[in-house]
Design a protein around this motif. Structure first.
Motif, PDB file in Angstrom:
ATOM      1  N   SER A 263      70.854  52.738 -50.825  1.00  0.00           N
ATOM      2  CA  SER A 263      71.007  51.414 -50.129  1.00  0.00           C
ATOM      3  C   SER A 263      70.967  51.816 -48.495  1.00  0.00           C
ATOM      4  N   GLY A 264      71.533  53.168 -48.447  1.00  0.00           N
ATOM      5  CA  GLY A 264      71.947  53.520 -46.925  1.00  0.00           C
ATOM      6  C   GLY A 264      73.052  52.674 -46.353  1.00  0.00           C
ATOM      7  N   VAL A 265      73.701  51.967 -46.972  1.00  0.00           N
ATOM      8  CA  VAL A 265      74.876  51.272 -46.626  1.00  0.00           C
ATOM      9  C   VAL A 265      76.085  52.307 -46.802  1.00  0.00           C
ATOM     10  N   GLN A 266      76.737  52.483 -45.649  1.00  0.00           N
ATOM     11  CA  GLN A 266      77.829  53.474 -45.201  1.00  0.00           C
ATOM     12  C   GLN A 266      78.880  53.001 -45.895  1.00  0.00           C
ATOM     13  N   VAL A 267      79.747  53.858 -46.471  1.00  0.00           N
ATOM     14  CA  VAL A 267      81.011  53.657 -47.215  1.00  0.00           C
ATOM     15  C   VAL A 267      81.949  54.742 -46.652  1.00  0.00           C
ATOM     16  N   GLU A 268      83.260  54.777 -46.917  1.00  0.00           N
ATOM     17  CA  GLU A 268      84.243  55.979 -46.585  1.00  0.00           C
ATOM     18  C   GLU A 268      84.362  56.244 -48.110  1.00  0.00           C
ATOM     19  N   LEU A 269      84.054  57.511 -48.410  1.00  0.00           N
ATOM     20  CA  LEU A 269      84.156  58.073 -49.604  1.00  0.00           C
ATOM     21  C   LEU A 269      85.410  59.014 -49.878  1.00  0.00           C
ATOM     22  N   ARG A 270      86.096  58.735 -50.770  1.00  0.00           N
ATOM     23  CA  ARG A 270      87.467  59.335 -51.078  1.00  0.00           C
ATOM     24  C   ARG A 270      87.265  60.007 -52.429  1.00  0.00           C
ATOM     25  N   GLU A 271      87.271  61.046 -52.607  1.00  0.00           N
ATOM     26  CA  GLU A 271      87.076  61.846 -53.899  1.00  0.00           C
ATOM     27  C   GLU A 271      88.419  62.081 -54.401  1.00  0.00           C
ATOM     28  N   VAL A 272      88.657  61.610 -55.674  1.00  0.00           N
ATOM     29  CA  VAL A 272      89.701  61.564 -56.775  1.00  0.00           C
ATOM     30  C   VAL A 272      89.995  62.667 -57.565  1.00  0.00           C
ATOM     31  N   VAL A 273      91.102  63.234 -57.799  1.00  0.00           N
ATOM     32  CA  VAL A 273      91.358  64.037 -59.131  1.00  0.00           C
ATOM     33  C   VAL A 273      91.900  63.309 -60.071  1.00  0.00           C
ATOM     34  N   LEU A 274      91.409  63.099 -61.147  1.00  0.00           N
ATOM     35  CA  LEU A 274      91.801  62.152 -61.972  1.00  0.00           C
ATOM     36  C   LEU A 274      93.176  62.296 -62.579  1.00  0.00           C
ATOM     37  N   ARG A 275      93.819  63.564 -62.696  1.00  0.00           N
ATOM     38  CA  ARG A 275      95.034  63.908 -63.166  1.00  0.00           C
ATOM     39  C   ARG A 275      96.006  63.443 -62.091  1.00  0.00           C
ATOM     40  N   ASP A 276      95.548  63.087 -60.653  1.00  0.00           N
ATOM     41  CA  ASP A 276      96.381  62.990 -59.496  1.00  0.00           C
ATOM     42  C   ASP A 276      95.815  62.059 -58.592  1.00  0.00           C
TER      43      ASP A 276
ATOM     44  N   ALA B 192      72.200  44.699 -52.925  1.00  0.00           N
ATOM     45  CA  ALA B 192      72.112  43.397 -52.367  1.00  0.00           C
ATOM     46  C   ALA B 192      72.141  43.467 -50.883  1.00  0.00           C
ATOM     47  N   GLN B 193      72.976  44.494 -50.341  1.00  0.00           N
ATOM     48  CA  GLN B 193      72.945  44.562 -48.704  1.00  0.00           C
ATOM     49  C   GLN B 193      71.656  45.337 -48.328  1.00  0.00           C
ATOM     50  N   SER B 194      71.196  46.252 -49.159  1.00  0.00           N
ATOM     51  CA  SER B 194      69.805  46.666 -48.533  1.00  0.00           C
ATOM     52  C   SER B 194      69.507  47.578 -49.790  1.00  0.00           C
ATOM     53  N   ASP B 195      67.808  47.085 -50.186  1.00  0.00           N
ATOM     54  CA  ASP B 195      67.260  47.710 -51.186  1.00  0.00           C
ATOM     55  C   ASP B 195      65.816  48.271 -51.059  1.00  0.00           C
ATOM     56  N   PRO B 196      65.824  49.384 -50.157  1.00  0.00           N
ATOM     57  CA  PRO B 196      64.496  49.713 -49.676  1.00  0.00           C
ATOM     58  C   PRO B 196      63.343  50.048 -50.625  1.00  0.00           C
ATOM     59  N   LYS B 197      64.002  50.538 -51.649  1.00  0.00           N
ATOM     60  CA  LYS B 197      63.055  51.203 -52.804  1.00  0.00           C
ATOM     61  C   LYS B 197      62.782  50.177 -53.805  1.00  0.00           C
TER      62      LYS B 197
ATOM     63  N   PRO C  71      56.220  57.339 -66.008  1.00  0.00           N
ATOM     64  CA  PRO C  71      57.122  58.326 -65.852  1.00  0.00           C
ATOM     65  C   PRO C  71      58.515  57.549 -65.601  1.00  0.00           C
ATOM     66  N   TYR C  72      58.904  56.723 -65.097  1.00  0.00           N
ATOM     67  CA  TYR C  72      60.321  56.067 -65.168  1.00  0.00           C
ATOM     68  C   TYR C  72      60.165  54.617 -65.719  1.00  0.00           C
ATOM     69  N   LEU C  73      61.445  54.370 -65.971  1.00  0.00           N
ATOM     70  CA  LEU C  73      61.463  52.848 -66.711  1.00  0.00           C
ATOM     71  C   LEU C  73      61.308  51.906 -65.572  1.00  0.00           C
ATOM     72  N   GLY C  74      61.329  51.874 -64.366  1.00  0.00           N
ATOM     73  CA  GLY C  74      60.948  51.057 -63.462  1.00  0.00           C
ATOM     74  C   GLY C  74      59.578  51.238 -62.891  1.00  0.00           C
ATOM     75  N   GLY C  75      58.714  51.923 -63.509  1.00  0.00           N
ATOM     76  CA  GLY C  75      57.206  52.371 -63.305  1.00  0.00           C
ATOM     77  C   GLY C  75      56.813  53.442 -62.699  1.00  0.00           C
ATOM     78  N   ALA C  76      56.281  53.650 -61.620  1.00  0.00           N
ATOM     79  CA  ALA C  76      55.901  54.793 -60.882  1.00  0.00           C
ATOM     80  C   ALA C  76      57.213  55.497 -60.298  1.00  0.00           C
ATOM     81  N   GLN C  77      58.020  54.715 -60.033  1.00  0.00           N
ATOM     82  CA  GLN C  77      59.214  55.465 -59.145  1.00  0.00           C
ATOM     83  C   GLN C  77      60.561  54.970 -59.794  1.00  0.00           C
ATOM     84  N   PRO C  78      61.829  55.536 -59.790  1.00  0.00           N
ATOM     85  CA  PRO C  78      63.078  55.269 -60.440  1.00  0.00           C
ATOM     86  C   PRO C  78      63.440  53.940 -59.856  1.00  0.00           C
ATOM     87  N   ALA C  79      64.154  53.078 -60.505  1.00  0.00           N
ATOM     88  CA  ALA C  79      64.690  51.771 -60.243  1.00  0.00           C
ATOM     89  C   ALA C  79      66.147  51.779 -60.803  1.00  0.00           C
ATOM     90  N   PHE C  80      66.737  50.552 -60.766  1.00  0.00           N
ATOM     91  CA  PHE C  80      68.194  50.334 -61.300  1.00  0.00           C
ATOM     92  C   PHE C  80      68.129  50.828 -62.429  1.00  0.00           C
TER      93      PHE C  80
END
Length: 209
Positions: free
Chosen positions: A26-39, A76-81, A139-148
């Motif tokens: 989508s290209g919608v930017q977020v702040e990624l926070r990598e989690v350790v599941l035991r902590d 929903a914000q951006s779906d370029p593909k 080649p893909y369930l979405g047709g010629a290109q991958p999709a949702f």
């Protein structure tokens, strides 16, 4: 209010993988926070007491706790593909329900007091056979290109295949194997599998994608 939506994620979780793939495309930017599941960080648990990833905290304070909701929000914000044009909810529900249950019991039989997971492996193959038949036409369930639908299902098929890669590679499922290989080898998958250190409060924000 925060500068960006916050995505709590764990690199190897298939639910988090599909959420990251949708956010990345989508290209919608977020702040990624990598989690350790035991902590798990208290900030994540405060936002989502269920304690599983992914979790997306939006700028207005709303919290999305399900990976499919996060995928659909990002697109929903951006779906370029044009991914949302192929959202087969029946296939995705079958993946998240019966197939995931069989996958867990095949991969981790000891967790379910099973001698082995062979019966559940065979049950999962019914779903994979259906996918292979569908993929024989394109080649893909979405047709010629991958999709949702492809992206929602792919991380779980990858997990199944990796449980016994030699056995999976010998199965008469060529269309499915080609589909999986293409997605595993894609630039998009490589981009969302970047390793990040465990997030701690006060860390410099990681912007994703």
């Amino acid at each position: 209010m925060t500068a960006l939506p916050i995505l709590y994620s764990f690199r190897r979780c298939p639910y988090a993988m599909r959420a990251r793939m949708a956010v990345a495309v989508s290209g919608v930017q977020v702040e990624l926070r990598e989690v350790v599941l035991r902590d798990k960080p208290p900030e994540m648990l405060e936002a989502s007491p269920k304690g599983t990833v992914p979790v997306l905290v939006l700028r207005d304070g709303r919290v999305l706790e399900q990976s499919l909701d996060i995928m659909r929000w990002a697109l929903a914000q951006s779906d370029p593909k044009g991914w949302l044009a192929h959202d087969d909810q029946d296939l995705v529900l079958a993946n998240d329900g019966p197939f995931k249950q069989a996958l867990d019991r095949y991969k981790y039989p000891h967790r379910y007091d099973l001698a082995d997971g062979s019966a559940h492996r065979d049950a999962a193959l019914l779903y994979l056979g259906d996918l292979n038949d569908r993929l024989a036409a394109a080649p893909y369930l979405g047709g010629a290109q991958p999709a949702f639908t492809d992206i929602a299902i792919f991380p779980f098929v990858r997990q199944f295949a990796a449980t016994d890669a030699l056995w999976f590679g010998a199965l008469p499922l060529p269309a499915l194997q080609n589909w999986l290989s293409a997605l595993v080898g894609s630039d998009l998958f490589a981009a969302i599998m970047t390793r990040y250190p465990q997030w701690k409060a006060g860390d410099t924000p990681v912007h994703f994608p």
